[in-house]
Design a protein around this motif. Structure first.
Motif, PDB file in Angstrom:
ATOM      1  N   VAL A  82       0.844  -1.195   0.000  1.00  0.00           N
ATOM      2  CA  VAL A  82       0.000   0.000   0.000  1.00  0.00           C
ATOM      3  C   VAL A  82       0.877   1.242   0.000  1.00  0.00           C
ATOM      4  O   VAL A  82       1.820   1.357   0.782  1.00  0.00           O
ATOM      5  N   ASN A  83       0.561   2.161  -0.887  1.00  0.00           N
ATOM      6  CA  ASN A  83       1.207   3.462  -0.981  1.00  0.00           C
ATOM      7  C   ASN A  83       0.362   4.420  -0.140  1.00  0.00           C
ATOM      8  O   ASN A  83      -0.754   4.753  -0.511  1.00  0.00           O
ATOM      9  N   ILE A  84       0.887   4.852   1.009  1.00  0.00           N
ATOM     10  CA  ILE A  84       0.129   5.667   1.962  1.00  0.00           C
ATOM     11  C   ILE A  84       0.576   7.125   1.874  1.00  0.00           C
ATOM     12  O   ILE A  84       1.770   7.412   1.937  1.00  0.00           O
ATOM     13  N   THR A  85      -0.379   8.021   1.755  1.00  0.00           N
ATOM     14  CA  THR A  85      -0.114   9.454   1.861  1.00  0.00           C
ATOM     15  C   THR A  85      -1.043   9.999   2.925  1.00  0.00           C
ATOM     16  O   THR A  85      -2.229   9.689   2.940  1.00  0.00           O
ATOM     17  N   PHE A  86      -0.497  10.802   3.844  1.00  0.00           N
ATOM     18  CA  PHE A  86      -1.358  11.435   4.840  1.00  0.00           C
ATOM     19  C   PHE A  86      -1.090  12.931   4.851  1.00  0.00           C
ATOM     20  O   PHE A  86       0.014  13.388   4.573  1.00  0.00           O
ATOM     21  N   ALA A  87      -2.162  13.669   5.127  1.00  0.00           N
ATOM     22  CA  ALA A  87      -2.070  15.127   5.172  1.00  0.00           C
ATOM     23  C   ALA A  87      -2.780  15.621   6.419  1.00  0.00           C
ATOM     24  O   ALA A  87      -3.848  15.125   6.775  1.00  0.00           O
ATOM     25  N   ILE A  88      -2.159  16.590   7.078  1.00  0.00           N
ATOM     26  CA  ILE A  88      -2.811  17.290   8.185  1.00  0.00           C
ATOM     27  C   ILE A  88      -3.049  18.713   7.698  1.00  0.00           C
ATOM     28  O   ILE A  88      -2.122  19.391   7.257  1.00  0.00           O
ATOM     29  N   THR A  89      -4.314  19.116   7.742  1.00  0.00           N
ATOM     30  CA  THR A  89      -4.686  20.442   7.261  1.00  0.00           C
ATOM     31  C   THR A  89      -5.365  21.233   8.366  1.00  0.00           C
ATOM     32  O   THR A  89      -5.837  20.669   9.354  1.00  0.00           O
ATOM     33  N   SER A  90      -5.402  22.537   8.186  1.00  0.00           N
ATOM     34  CA  SER A  90      -6.241  23.411   8.984  1.00  0.00           C
ATOM     35  C   SER A  90      -7.044  24.206   7.980  1.00  0.00           C
ATOM     36  O   SER A  90      -6.508  25.094   7.312  1.00  0.00           O
ATOM     37  N   GLY A  91      -8.294  23.813   7.819  1.00  0.00           N
ATOM     38  CA  GLY A  91      -9.074  24.373   6.721  1.00  0.00           C
ATOM     39  C   GLY A  91      -8.454  23.899   5.423  1.00  0.00           C
ATOM     40  O   GLY A  91      -8.169  22.726   5.250  1.00  0.00           O
ATOM     41  N   ASN A  92      -8.204  24.812   4.514  1.00  0.00           N
ATOM     42  CA  ASN A  92      -7.597  24.448   3.236  1.00  0.00           C
ATOM     43  C   ASN A  92      -6.084  24.660   3.219  1.00  0.00           C
ATOM     44  O   ASN A  92      -5.454  24.593   2.172  1.00  0.00           O
ATOM     45  N   GLU A  93      -5.489  24.918   4.388  1.00  0.00           N
ATOM     46  CA  GLU A  93      -4.036  25.092   4.475  1.00  0.00           C
ATOM     47  C   GLU A  93      -3.364  23.780   4.865  1.00  0.00           C
ATOM     48  O   GLU A  93      -3.696  23.171   5.891  1.00  0.00           O
ATOM     49  N   LEU A  94      -2.435  23.337   4.052  1.00  0.00           N
ATOM     50  CA  LEU A  94      -1.693  22.115   4.333  1.00  0.00           C
ATOM     51  C   LEU A  94      -0.629  22.397   5.385  1.00  0.00           C
ATOM     52  O   LEU A  94       0.207  23.278   5.223  1.00  0.00           O
ATOM     53  N   LEU A  95      -0.652  21.629   6.492  1.00  0.00           N
ATOM     54  CA  LEU A  95       0.338  21.792   7.559  1.00  0.00           C
ATOM     55  C   LEU A  95       1.418  20.727   7.498  1.00  0.00           C
ATOM     56  O   LEU A  95       2.590  21.015   7.721  1.00  0.00           O
ATOM     57  N   VAL A  96       1.037  19.481   7.234  1.00  0.00           N
ATOM     58  CA  VAL A  96       1.977  18.359   7.209  1.00  0.00           C
ATOM     59  C   VAL A  96       1.578  17.438   6.059  1.00  0.00           C
ATOM     60  O   VAL A  96       0.403  17.159   5.870  1.00  0.00           O
ATOM     61  N   LEU A  97       2.572  16.951   5.338  1.00  0.00           N
ATOM     62  CA  LEU A  97       2.342  15.962   4.287  1.00  0.00           C
ATOM     63  C   LEU A  97       3.353  14.845   4.495  1.00  0.00           C
ATOM     64  O   LEU A  97       4.549  15.098   4.610  1.00  0.00           O
ATOM     65  N   GLY A  98       2.861  13.617   4.560  1.00  0.00           N
ATOM     66  CA  GLY A  98       3.756  12.497   4.765  1.00  0.00           C
ATOM     67  C   GLY A  98       3.445  11.359   3.814  1.00  0.00           C
ATOM     68  O   GLY A  98       2.366  11.301   3.219  1.00  0.00           O
ATOM     69  N   HIS A  99       4.424  10.464   3.675  1.00  0.00           N
ATOM     70  CA  HIS A  99       4.285   9.367   2.725  1.00  0.00           C
ATOM     71  C   HIS A  99       5.019   8.136   3.255  1.00  0.00           C
ATOM     72  O   HIS A  99       6.074   8.253   3.871  1.00  0.00           O
ATOM     73  N   ALA A 100       4.424   6.980   3.021  1.00  0.00           N
ATOM     74  CA  ALA A 100       5.079   5.722   3.377  1.00  0.00           C
ATOM     75  C   ALA A 100       4.577   4.635   2.437  1.00  0.00           C
ATOM     76  O   ALA A 100       3.492   4.739   1.875  1.00  0.00           O
ATOM     77  N   VAL A 101       5.374   3.601   2.261  1.00  0.00           N
ATOM     78  CA  VAL A 101       4.979   2.433   1.478  1.00  0.00           C
ATOM     79  C   VAL A 101       5.096   1.225   2.395  1.00  0.00           C
ATOM     80  O   VAL A 101       6.124   1.033   3.054  1.00  0.00           O
ATOM     81  N   VAL A 102       4.038   0.444   2.454  1.00  0.00           N
ATOM     82  CA  VAL A 102       4.019  -0.769   3.265  1.00  0.00           C
ATOM     83  C   VAL A 102       3.913  -1.952   2.316  1.00  0.00           C
ATOM     84  O   VAL A 102       3.003  -2.026   1.509  1.00  0.00           O
ATOM     85  N   GLN A 103       4.867  -2.866   2.431  1.00  0.00           N
ATOM     86  CA  GLN A 103       4.837  -4.090   1.637  1.00  0.00           C
ATOM     87  C   GLN A 103       5.050  -5.263   2.576  1.00  0.00           C
ATOM     88  O   GLN A 103       6.163  -5.538   2.985  1.00  0.00           O
ATOM     89  N   PRO A 104       3.915  -5.929   2.945  1.00  0.00           N
ATOM     90  CA  PRO A 104       4.033  -7.040   3.910  1.00  0.00           C
ATOM     91  C   PRO A 104       4.835  -8.194   3.357  1.00  0.00           C
ATOM     92  O   PRO A 104       5.039  -8.344   2.213  1.00  0.00           O
TER      93      PRO A 104
END
Length: 104
Positions: A82-104
């Motif tokens: 799974v290609n995971i992307t996560f974002a933390i926003t405040s309204g429409n402002e991006l505060l944090v963007l992260g990414h990880a790949v999980v391959q069991p």
């Protein structure tokens, strides 16, 4: 050449007192889980727990019998990770963007 298909997971966490708006945006053939999470001091643990749960549901655990194997990969073992992307926003402002790949 062997192509390894990865599922895609997007987690968006909106913090603060501002509503996030994603008008006219669409995810094709996806699965949406909405909810409220009240303790913003623990976003790292919440994102990790959500990602762990959804990865399990999407690809299952090799050698076991998951409750919903292949949920987003059409068939059990249909995705190699799974290609995971996560974002933390405040309204429409991006505060944090992260990414990880999980391959069991």
């Amino acid at each position: 050449m062997v192509v390894q298909v990865l599922a895609v997971l997007l987690i968006i966490v909106n913090v603060g007192d501002v509503t996030a708006s994603f008008r006219k945006q669409m995810v094709d053939t996806g699965h949406t889980i909405t909810g409220l999470y009240w303790n913003g001091d623990e976003n790292d643990q919440a994102i990790s727990a959500w990602a762990s749960y959804v990865v399990y549901r999407m690809v299952g655990i090799p050698g076991s019998n998951p409750a919903n194997p292949g949920a987003n990969c059409s068939v059990p073992n249909g995705c190699k990770g799974v290609n995971i992307t996560f974002a933390i926003t405040s309204g429409n402002e991006l505060l944090v963007l992260g990414h990880a790949v999980v391959q069991p």
